[in-house]
Design a protein around this motif. Structure first.
Motif, PDB file in Angstrom:
ATOM      1  N   GLN A 257     -33.965 -37.178 -34.132  1.00  0.00           N
ATOM      2  CA  GLN A 257     -33.910 -37.266 -32.594  1.00  0.00           C
ATOM      3  C   GLN A 257     -35.401 -37.164 -32.104  1.00  0.00           C
ATOM      4  OE1 GLN A 257     -31.840 -33.845 -30.984  1.00  0.00           O
ATOM      5  NE2 GLN A 257     -30.780 -35.127 -29.401  1.00  0.00           N
ATOM      6  N   ARG A 258     -35.436 -37.401 -31.032  1.00  0.00           N
ATOM      7  CA  ARG A 258     -36.851 -37.464 -30.457  1.00  0.00           C
ATOM      8  C   ARG A 258     -37.425 -35.999 -29.802  1.00  0.00           C
ATOM      9  NH1 ARG A 258     -36.630 -41.975 -26.304  1.00  0.00           N
ATOM     10  NH2 ARG A 258     -34.595 -41.485 -26.102  1.00  0.00           N
ATOM     11  N   ASN A 259     -36.210 -35.262 -29.626  1.00  0.00           N
ATOM     12  CA  ASN A 259     -36.420 -33.792 -29.355  1.00  0.00           C
ATOM     13  C   ASN A 259     -35.763 -33.080 -29.946  1.00  0.00           C
ATOM     14  OD1 ASN A 259     -36.955 -31.588 -27.802  1.00  0.00           O
ATOM     15  ND2 ASN A 259     -35.433 -31.938 -25.998  1.00  0.00           N
ATOM     16  N   PRO A 260     -36.204 -32.894 -31.291  1.00  0.00           N
ATOM     17  CA  PRO A 260     -35.503 -32.215 -32.381  1.00  0.00           C
ATOM     18  C   PRO A 260     -35.206 -30.626 -32.053  1.00  0.00           C
ATOM     19  CG  PRO A 260     -37.577 -32.651 -33.271  1.00  0.00           C
ATOM     20  CD  PRO A 260     -37.491 -33.207 -31.933  1.00  0.00           C
ATOM     21  N   GLY A 261     -35.960 -30.141 -31.260  1.00  0.00           N
ATOM     22  CA  GLY A 261     -36.019 -28.612 -30.956  1.00  0.00           C
ATOM     23  C   GLY A 261     -34.478 -28.133 -30.473  1.00  0.00           C
ATOM     24  N   SER A 262     -34.031 -28.986 -29.625  1.00  0.00           N
ATOM     25  CA  SER A 262     -32.724 -28.995 -29.104  1.00  0.00           C
ATOM     26  C   SER A 262     -31.584 -28.985 -30.322  1.00  0.00           C
ATOM     27  CB  SER A 262     -32.274 -30.003 -28.056  1.00  0.00           C
ATOM     28  OG  SER A 262     -32.309 -31.313 -28.808  1.00  0.00           O
ATOM     29  N   ARG A 263     -31.738 -29.308 -31.478  1.00  0.00           N
ATOM     30  CA  ARG A 263     -30.914 -29.292 -32.613  1.00  0.00           C
ATOM     31  C   ARG A 263     -31.077 -28.393 -33.492  1.00  0.00           C
ATOM     32  NH1 ARG A 263     -31.024 -34.602 -34.778  1.00  0.00           N
ATOM     33  NH2 ARG A 263     -29.387 -34.116 -36.135  1.00  0.00           N
ATOM     34  N   GLY A 264     -32.028 -27.383 -33.166  1.00  0.00           N
ATOM     35  CA  GLY A 264     -32.114 -26.169 -34.106  1.00  0.00           C
ATOM     36  C   GLY A 264     -33.196 -26.500 -35.375  1.00  0.00           C
ATOM     37  N   VAL A 265     -34.113 -27.375 -35.188  1.00  0.00           N
ATOM     38  CA  VAL A 265     -35.141 -27.699 -36.263  1.00  0.00           C
ATOM     39  C   VAL A 265     -36.012 -26.312 -36.440  1.00  0.00           C
ATOM     40  CG1 VAL A 265     -37.109 -29.043 -37.080  1.00  0.00           C
ATOM     41  CG2 VAL A 265     -35.082 -30.018 -35.892  1.00  0.00           C
ATOM     42  N   GLY A 266     -36.047 -25.812 -37.577  1.00  0.00           N
ATOM     43  CA  GLY A 266     -36.871 -24.651 -37.833  1.00  0.00           C
ATOM     44  C   GLY A 266     -38.216 -24.608 -37.996  1.00  0.00           C
ATOM     45  N   THR A 267     -38.876 -23.748 -38.171  1.00  0.00           N
ATOM     46  CA  THR A 267     -40.427 -23.804 -38.521  1.00  0.00           C
ATOM     47  C   THR A 267     -40.526 -24.355 -40.204  1.00  0.00           C
ATOM     48  OG1 THR A 267     -40.699 -21.761 -37.274  1.00  0.00           O
ATOM     49  CG2 THR A 267     -42.275 -22.309 -38.900  1.00  0.00           C
ATOM     50  N   ASN A 268     -41.304 -25.255 -40.352  1.00  0.00           N
ATOM     51  CA  ASN A 268     -41.611 -26.061 -41.498  1.00  0.00           C
ATOM     52  C   ASN A 268     -40.312 -26.539 -42.150  1.00  0.00           C
ATOM     53  OD1 ASN A 268     -44.366 -24.729 -41.781  1.00  0.00           O
ATOM     54  ND2 ASN A 268     -43.704 -23.022 -42.477  1.00  0.00           N
ATOM     55  N   GLN A 269     -39.763 -27.243 -41.155  1.00  0.00           N
ATOM     56  CA  GLN A 269     -38.257 -28.017 -41.458  1.00  0.00           C
ATOM     57  C   GLN A 269     -38.399 -29.365 -40.779  1.00  0.00           C
ATOM     58  OE1 GLN A 269     -34.610 -27.005 -39.804  1.00  0.00           O
ATOM     59  NE2 GLN A 269     -33.482 -27.721 -41.493  1.00  0.00           N
ATOM     60  N   SER A 270     -38.376 -30.381 -41.699  1.00  0.00           N
ATOM     61  CA  SER A 270     -38.625 -31.827 -41.075  1.00  0.00           C
ATOM     62  C   SER A 270     -37.141 -32.254 -40.280  1.00  0.00           C
ATOM     63  CB  SER A 270     -38.650 -32.587 -42.314  1.00  0.00           C
ATOM     64  OG  SER A 270     -38.707 -34.141 -41.841  1.00  0.00           O
ATOM     65  N   PRO A 271     -37.485 -32.916 -39.065  1.00  0.00           N
ATOM     66  CA  PRO A 271     -36.149 -33.231 -38.511  1.00  0.00           C
ATOM     67  C   PRO A 271     -35.527 -34.395 -39.308  1.00  0.00           C
ATOM     68  CG  PRO A 271     -38.281 -33.611 -37.204  1.00  0.00           C
ATOM     69  CD  PRO A 271     -38.727 -33.188 -38.548  1.00  0.00           C
ATOM     70  N   LEU A 272     -35.860 -34.966 -40.366  1.00  0.00           N
ATOM     71  CA  LEU A 272     -35.160 -35.583 -41.398  1.00  0.00           C
ATOM     72  C   LEU A 272     -33.903 -34.985 -41.959  1.00  0.00           C
ATOM     73  CD1 LEU A 272     -37.933 -37.777 -43.130  1.00  0.00           C
ATOM     74  CD2 LEU A 272     -36.570 -38.569 -41.057  1.00  0.00           C
ATOM     75  N   GLU A 273     -34.056 -33.533 -42.049  1.00  0.00           N
ATOM     76  CA  GLU A 273     -33.185 -32.757 -42.770  1.00  0.00           C
ATOM     77  C   GLU A 273     -31.910 -32.463 -41.732  1.00  0.00           C
ATOM     78  OE1 GLU A 273     -34.997 -29.462 -44.282  1.00  0.00           O
ATOM     79  OE2 GLU A 273     -36.708 -30.466 -44.787  1.00  0.00           O
ATOM     80  N   ILE A 274     -32.132 -32.641 -40.365  1.00  0.00           N
ATOM     81  CA  ILE A 274     -30.835 -32.543 -39.512  1.00  0.00           C
ATOM     82  C   ILE A 274     -30.109 -33.627 -39.395  1.00  0.00           C
ATOM     83  CG2 ILE A 274     -30.538 -31.280 -37.203  1.00  0.00           C
ATOM     84  CD1 ILE A 274     -32.055 -29.386 -38.817  1.00  0.00           C
TER      85      ILE A 274
END
Length: 163
Positions: free
Chosen positions: A58-75
């Motif tokens: 997602q282009r705005n991964p923060g809205s999906r709960g991406v944590g510190t040091n976590q890749s958006p590929l893991e969500i």
């Protein structure tokens, strides 16, 4: 040409305009998984699908709960959520999910190297073509020193070049 960080992004390099689309995920989908449009949204690609459309982070991964040091590929995208996809053309590169395939049939770890042909399996992941299923190549492993996998491994993000 668009270049993004290949360690944290599905999109790696496109030669022409990006073919972006979004719609409802009809099942849980992962960034790097191949998809096809179904009735009302996207589903995972099937075995030997001709698609070159891949779920992107997602282009705005923060809205999906991406944590510190976590890749958006893991969500992942849960079923019913809005999923973002990108379509690729010949010679475009992407970081897509490649699943284990026992290419030599000996039941041990296999190393997939640059140039290995890939096709979609029944779960929407790319898999090295080894004489069984899949049989239709849509991509090749690009610019990798070697990816070693075993039967217990989850699909791994690998840089591929589409045909």
């Amino acid at each position: 040409m668009t270049k993004l960080n290949t360690q944290t992004s599905v999109l790696a390099q496109t030669n022409d305009a990006e073919d972006y689309d979004d719609d409802e995920a009809l099942e849980e989908l992962e960034p790097g998984q191949g998809v096809v449009r179904g009735a009302g949204g996207y589903t995972a690609a099937g075995a030997d699908s001709k698609t070159k459309r891949v779920v992107r982070e997602q282009r705005n991964p923060g809205s999906r709960g991406v944590g510190t040091n976590q890749s958006p590929l893991e969500i992942t995208y849960p079923a019913g959520s809005n999923v973002e996809t990108i379509g690729f053309q010949s010679h475009d590169e992407a970081r897509a999910l490649v699943a284990y395939a026992d290419v030599d049939g000996d039941g041990t770890d296999d190393t997939y190297t640059e140039g290995a042909e890939l096709g979609w399996n029944a779960n929407g992941y790319l898999e090295v073509i080894s004489g069984g299923s899949p049989t239709e190549a849509v991509a090749t492993i690009a610019d990798e020193d070697g990816v070693t996998m075993s039967s217990g491994d989850d699909p791994t993000h690998v840089l591929v070049e589409f045909y």
